[in-house]
Design an enzyme around this catalytic site. Sequence first.
Site, PDB file in Angstrom:
ATOM      1  N   CYS A 105     -44.616 -27.467  11.422  1.00  0.00           N
ATOM      2  CA  CYS A 105     -45.586 -26.672  10.665  1.00  0.00           C
ATOM      3  C   CYS A 105     -45.585 -27.074   9.190  1.00  0.00           C
ATOM      4  CB  CYS A 105     -45.315 -25.185  10.893  1.00  0.00           C
ATOM      5  SG  CYS A 105     -46.724 -24.141  10.448  1.00  0.00           S
ATOM      6  N   HIS A 205     -45.315 -24.873  16.686  1.00  0.00           N
ATOM      7  CA  HIS A 205     -43.911 -24.437  16.646  1.00  0.00           C
ATOM      8  C   HIS A 205     -43.268 -24.610  18.020  1.00  0.00           C
ATOM      9  CE1 HIS A 205     -43.392 -22.570  12.622  1.00  0.00           C
ATOM     10  NE2 HIS A 205     -44.697 -22.429  12.680  1.00  0.00           N
ATOM     11  N   GLU A 207     -40.284 -24.722  18.834  1.00  0.00           N
ATOM     12  CA  GLU A 207     -39.074 -23.896  19.016  1.00  0.00           C
ATOM     13  C   GLU A 207     -39.389 -22.558  19.678  1.00  0.00           C
ATOM     14  OE1 GLU A 207     -40.656 -24.326  16.238  1.00  0.00           O
ATOM     15  OE2 GLU A 207     -40.502 -22.579  14.916  1.00  0.00           O
TER      16      GLU A 207
END
Length: 235
Positions: A105, A205, A207
């Site tokens: 990001c 993202h 994660e």
Amino acid sequence: MAVVVGITCNRVGYENRLSQAYVHAILQAGGVPFLLPVCRDEQILKRQFARLDALLLSGGGDPDAFLYGEEAHPGQGTVQPDRDSMELFLARQAFACGLPLLGICRGAQMMAVAAGGKLLQDLKGVERVQHSQRAPRSYPIHSVLLRKNTLLYRLTGRQKLRVNSMHHQAVRLPGRLAIAAVAADGVIEAVELPGHPFAVGVQWHPEWLIQTESHALPLFKAFCAAAGNCRRKNN
Ligand code: MN
């Protein structure tokens, strides 16, 4: 031996903060997370950098438009000059040394700025796809198209990925980076440095997608594997 992955923190007031999702992703990929507090002292940063096998630039607020030679648009958010300075320095070191680098990001945006690129300061009125998603962060709200002849395409083996989206800025000009993925409205969603062992920036993202999308964890695993290969080569 597991690789040490430096992860840049965000500073909020007097606290350094980092989402556990980054830490968890690196642990799941077999790496050793090593948190880097916000600091702009280059001597300190060099000492920290020397101990890293890889560098993860985490998400956060907007890079200052001044860094890429533009005036701040009314839509630009709060800037953090110390964090900007730290991440620019670390990204340039990683480019120069061939240290594996993953930008997430804001991290992808900082990579572009470090590579001489420019950002689109506010997607409002420009986007035709929902880039500030209203769905929970682990939900992939839009798709991205990967460009062939990129590391990202080779890693995932897929032309199209579904990703989450929590950004109101994006890379406009990638500088010396190559564009690796775009959204359906043309917004740049991934960049990478050609010729570097692993310097990939993704606007999404991953994660938060480990449980929901099969492409998310392999990205972290490939990042840690690149770090292991680079360490073996340098030893
Ligand atoms: Mn997006």
